[in-house]
Design an enzyme around this catalytic site. Structure first.
Site, mmCIF file in Angstrom:
data_model
loop_
_atom_site.group_PDB
_atom_site.id
_atom_site.type_symbol
_atom_site.label_atom_id
_atom_site.label_comp_id
_atom_site.label_asym_id
_atom_site.label_seq_id
_atom_site.Cartn_x
_atom_site.Cartn_y
_atom_site.Cartn_z
ATOM 1 N N LYS A 13 6.989 -3.929 -0.754
ATOM 2 C CA LYS A 13 6.796 -5.126 -1.587
ATOM 3 C C LYS A 13 6.818 -4.784 -3.070
ATOM 4 C CE LYS A 13 3.138 -4.094 -3.700
ATOM 5 N NZ LYS A 13 2.345 -3.032 -3.537
ATOM 6 N N SER A 147 1.727 2.040 2.080
ATOM 7 C CA SER A 147 0.580 2.097 3.010
ATOM 8 C C SER A 147 0.543 0.839 3.870
ATOM 9 C CB SER A 147 -0.742 2.275 2.254
ATOM 10 O OG SER A 147 -0.998 1.181 1.422
ATOM 11 N N ASP A 205 -0.671 -6.798 0.098
ATOM 12 C CA ASP A 205 0.437 -5.931 0.514
ATOM 13 C C ASP A 205 0.732 -6.090 2.008
ATOM 14 O OD1 ASP A 205 0.219 -5.107 -2.060
ATOM 15 O OD2 ASP A 205 -0.182 -3.000 -1.651
HETATM 16 N N1 LIG Z 1 5.742 6.730 5.981
HETATM 17 C C1 LIG Z 1 4.498 7.177 5.862
HETATM 18 N N2 LIG Z 1 4.093 8.246 6.576
HETATM 19 C C2 LIG Z 1 2.828 8.691 6.469
HETATM 20 N N3 LIG Z 1 1.886 8.168 5.652
HETATM 21 C C3 LIG Z 1 2.230 7.119 4.920
HETATM 22 C C4 LIG Z 1 3.534 6.576 4.976
HETATM 23 N N4 LIG Z 1 3.577 5.549 4.119
HETATM 24 C C5 LIG Z 1 2.350 5.462 3.547
HETATM 25 N N5 LIG Z 1 1.533 6.400 4.023
HETATM 26 C C6 LIG Z 1 0.097 6.579 3.666
HETATM 27 O O1 LIG Z 1 -0.177 5.697 2.599
HETATM 28 C C7 LIG Z 1 -0.683 6.405 1.451
HETATM 29 C C8 LIG Z 1 -0.114 5.798 0.180
HETATM 30 O O2 LIG Z 1 -0.782 4.592 -0.022
HETATM 31 P P1 LIG Z 1 -1.087 4.016 -1.462
HETATM 32 O O3 LIG Z 1 -1.729 2.715 -1.216
HETATM 33 O O4 LIG Z 1 -1.820 5.006 -2.305
HETATM 34 O O5 LIG Z 1 0.348 3.822 -2.114
HETATM 35 P P2 LIG Z 1 1.426 2.674 -1.868
HETATM 36 O O6 LIG Z 1 0.978 1.829 -0.718
HETATM 37 O O7 LIG Z 1 2.743 3.326 -1.744
HETATM 38 O O8 LIG Z 1 1.370 1.866 -3.222
HETATM 39 P P3 LIG Z 1 0.625 0.446 -3.557
HETATM 40 O O9 LIG Z 1 -0.559 0.362 -2.657
HETATM 41 O O10 LIG Z 1 0.241 0.550 -4.996
HETATM 42 O O11 LIG Z 1 1.666 -0.562 -3.318
HETATM 43 C C9 LIG Z 1 -0.247 7.848 1.644
HETATM 44 O O12 LIG Z 1 -1.215 8.688 1.054
HETATM 45 C C10 LIG Z 1 -0.229 7.989 3.165
HETATM 46 O O13 LIG Z 1 -1.527 8.315 3.600
HETATM 47 C C1 LIG Z 2 -3.615 -2.802 -7.020
HETATM 48 C C2 LIG Z 2 -3.457 -3.812 -5.897
HETATM 49 O O1 LIG Z 2 -3.740 -5.107 -6.440
HETATM 50 C C3 LIG Z 2 -2.040 -3.887 -5.383
HETATM 51 C C4 LIG Z 2 -1.520 -2.616 -4.781
HETATM 52 O O2 LIG Z 2 -0.216 -2.843 -4.324
HETATM 53 C C5 LIG Z 2 -4.437 -3.481 -4.807
HETATM 54 C C6 LIG Z 2 -4.605 -4.595 -3.795
HETATM 55 O O3 LIG Z 2 -4.270 -5.730 -4.063
HETATM 56 O O4 LIG Z 2 -5.124 -4.267 -2.706
HETATM 57 MG MG LIG Z 3 -0.881 0.841 -0.673
#
Ligand SMILES: Nc1ncnc2c1ncn2[C@@H]1O[C@H](COP(=O)(O)OP(=O)(O)OP(=O)(O)O)[C@@H](O)[C@H]1O
Ligand SMILES: C[C@@](O)(CCO)CC(=O)[O-]
Ligand SMILES: [Mg+2]
Length: 402
Positions: A13, A147, A205
């Site tokens: 997203k 995530s 998300d």
């Molecule tokens: N394909 C994957 N394989 C294994 N772990 C994953 C995978 N995708 C996400 N993760 C898990 O999600 C964590 C990343 O989550 P985080 O919420 O910090 O970042 P994001 O979801 O990419 O960004 P945001 O939440 O800001 O949109 C990683 O540390 C891991 O634990």
């Molecule tokens: C930073 C944040 O607003 C978005 C992360 O993609 C956290 C959340 O909404 O859970």
């Molecule tokens: Mg995330």
């Protein structure tokens, strides 16, 4: 009868406006991306659970009987807990070997998987023996909801394997989706998985991952934005790693420390989301309305606000400066602190301008690509329905596994 093997995929997203403020009850506008996470589930009879996470280089195997030793923390008569309990988190940390301090990327992913496997298993009274591979096109931990895509995929696969949601009838087609009430159940469980990874997620998300398209999210209430006008977006990954959990916690601390200073900033971000929503609706009604100058201004104002909340980063400042020097407007997206930024591209933007901006961003060491938004949410596929490049990825793992 359940299929012995199936694949689910979930989009990442982009948050147009409202990241962080949404955690504090404000409006966020978010859209799904054409980058996805894919999960292959195979049912087996070997009494084991295999978890293969190639993006992290993680390959783990447990006897189901070993996982059952965690049953005190995951009792079958626990009802339907809304959140992981402190006892469950402590039990999972001990099981994966986290002693004190913060949990690393791999352990977060493993804990989220085990939490979902054991809780869904307790609720539906079945701990299936299975093999799971999760592979993502999304950069991990860069603000594009990796995530959520991970959690939504795991939940959809496990609920399908347990029979808690049906096997979509049209599964022979390229892809199939679950019914609305099943999607609601998937979203509810995925939110709990997000709590393991994020600490205090808003739920936006996982909602986008589940439903896809363009959403307005406000205090758990999800509304589809229906059609979003031709929004062209350049996505740039600064490749600076960061943790959503720490950034969200940092904003909370700042608000507690300076409530009178920061609450008005959250109110202003809320107003930005609402103004953006109004403009998008107006363009839908009358495509000849030029709303792009205002949308660009809203990007600029929100980026300043996010800096005030403390989630900016020099790499993001640089991204904004580079694009501004080409007359383009950018903001961070997701949790900030590095990760990705988005740049709004007017429909009539000169392609040479976009190319020049891209070249300069790449020269900073960033990765950038133009995206399509509004992809479908969590979907089920049979192997033959996957696009060829994803089939090849799974075939490569298969070879590596044997
Ligand atoms: N394909 C994957 N394989 C294994 N772990 C994953 C995978 N995708 C996400 N993760 C898990 O999600 C964590 C990343 O989550 P985080 O919420 O910090 O970042 P994001 O979801 O990419 O960004 P945001 O939440 O800001 O949109 C990683 O540390 C891991 O634990
Ligand atoms: C930073 C944040 O607003 C978005 C992360 O993609 C956290 C959340 O909404 O859970
Ligand atoms: Mg995330």
């Amino acid at each position: 009868m359940l299929a012995q093997e199936f694949i689910v995929s979930c989009p990442g997203k982009v948050i147009l406006h409202g990241e962080h403020a949404v955690v504090h009850g404000k409006v966020a506008l978010a859209v799904s991306l054409n980058l996805r996470s894919f999960l292959r589930l195979r049912c087996s009879k070997h009494g084991k659970v295999l978890l293969n996470l190639p993006n992290l280089g993680t390959h783990l195997k447990w006897e189901v009987a070993t996982l059952q030793t965690l049953k005190t923390a995951f009792p079958v008569d626990a009802g339907d807990p809304k959140s992981p309990s402190p006892e469950q988190i402590a039990a999972l940390k001990e099981f994966v070997g986290v002693v004190n301090g913060s949990v690393d990327t791999e352990n977060l992913a493993v804990m989220a998987f085990l939490y979902l496997y054991l809780s869904i298993g307790a609720k539906y009274r079945v701990l299936p023996s299975l093999e799971i591979v999760v592979w993502s096109e999304l950069p991990i931990g860069a603000g594009l909801g990796s995530s959520a895509a991970y959690n939504v995929s795991i939940v959809a696969a496990l609920l399908t394997a347990c029979g808690a949601v049906g096997f979509p009838a049209q599964a022979d087609a390229e892809s199939a989706r679950w019914a609305a009430e099943e999607l609601h159940l998937i979203n509810t469980w995925a939110f709990r998985g997000e709590k393991i990874i994020h600490g205090n997620p808003s739920g936006v998300d996982n909602a986008v991952g589940t439903w896809g398209g363009a959403l307005r999210y406000h205090a758990g209430k999800i509304t589809s934005l229906e059609r979003v006008p031709e929004l062209r977006i350049l996505l740039t990954n600064t490749k600076v790693p960061r943790s959503t959990k720490l950034l969200v916690a940092g904003v909370r601390d700042k608000i507690l420390k300076f409530p009178d200073i920061l609450n008005p900033v959250l109110t202003s971000i809320d107003a930005i989301s609402q103004e953006c929503e109004r403009l998008l609706k107006e363009v839908n009604r009358n495509p000849s309305v030029d709303c792009f100058s205002v949308l660009e201004e809203l990007f600029d104002i929100n980026q300043h606000h996010l800096n005030v909340l403390g989630v900016g980063h020099p790499s993001l400042d640089r991204l904004c400066q580079v694009t501004a020097s080409h007359g383009l407007h950018s903001k961070l997206t997701g949790a900030g602190g590095g990760g990705c930024g988005i740049t709004l591209l007017r429909p009539d933007v000169d392609p040479n301008v976009v190319e020049a901006a891209k070249q300069e961003l790449k020269a900073c060491g960033y990765e950038c690509w133009e995206t399509c938004i509004g992809a479908p949410g969590i979907s089920l596929h049979m192997f033959s329905g996957l696009k060829e490049e994803v089939q090849k990825v799974f075939q490569r793992f298969e070879k590596a596994e044997h």
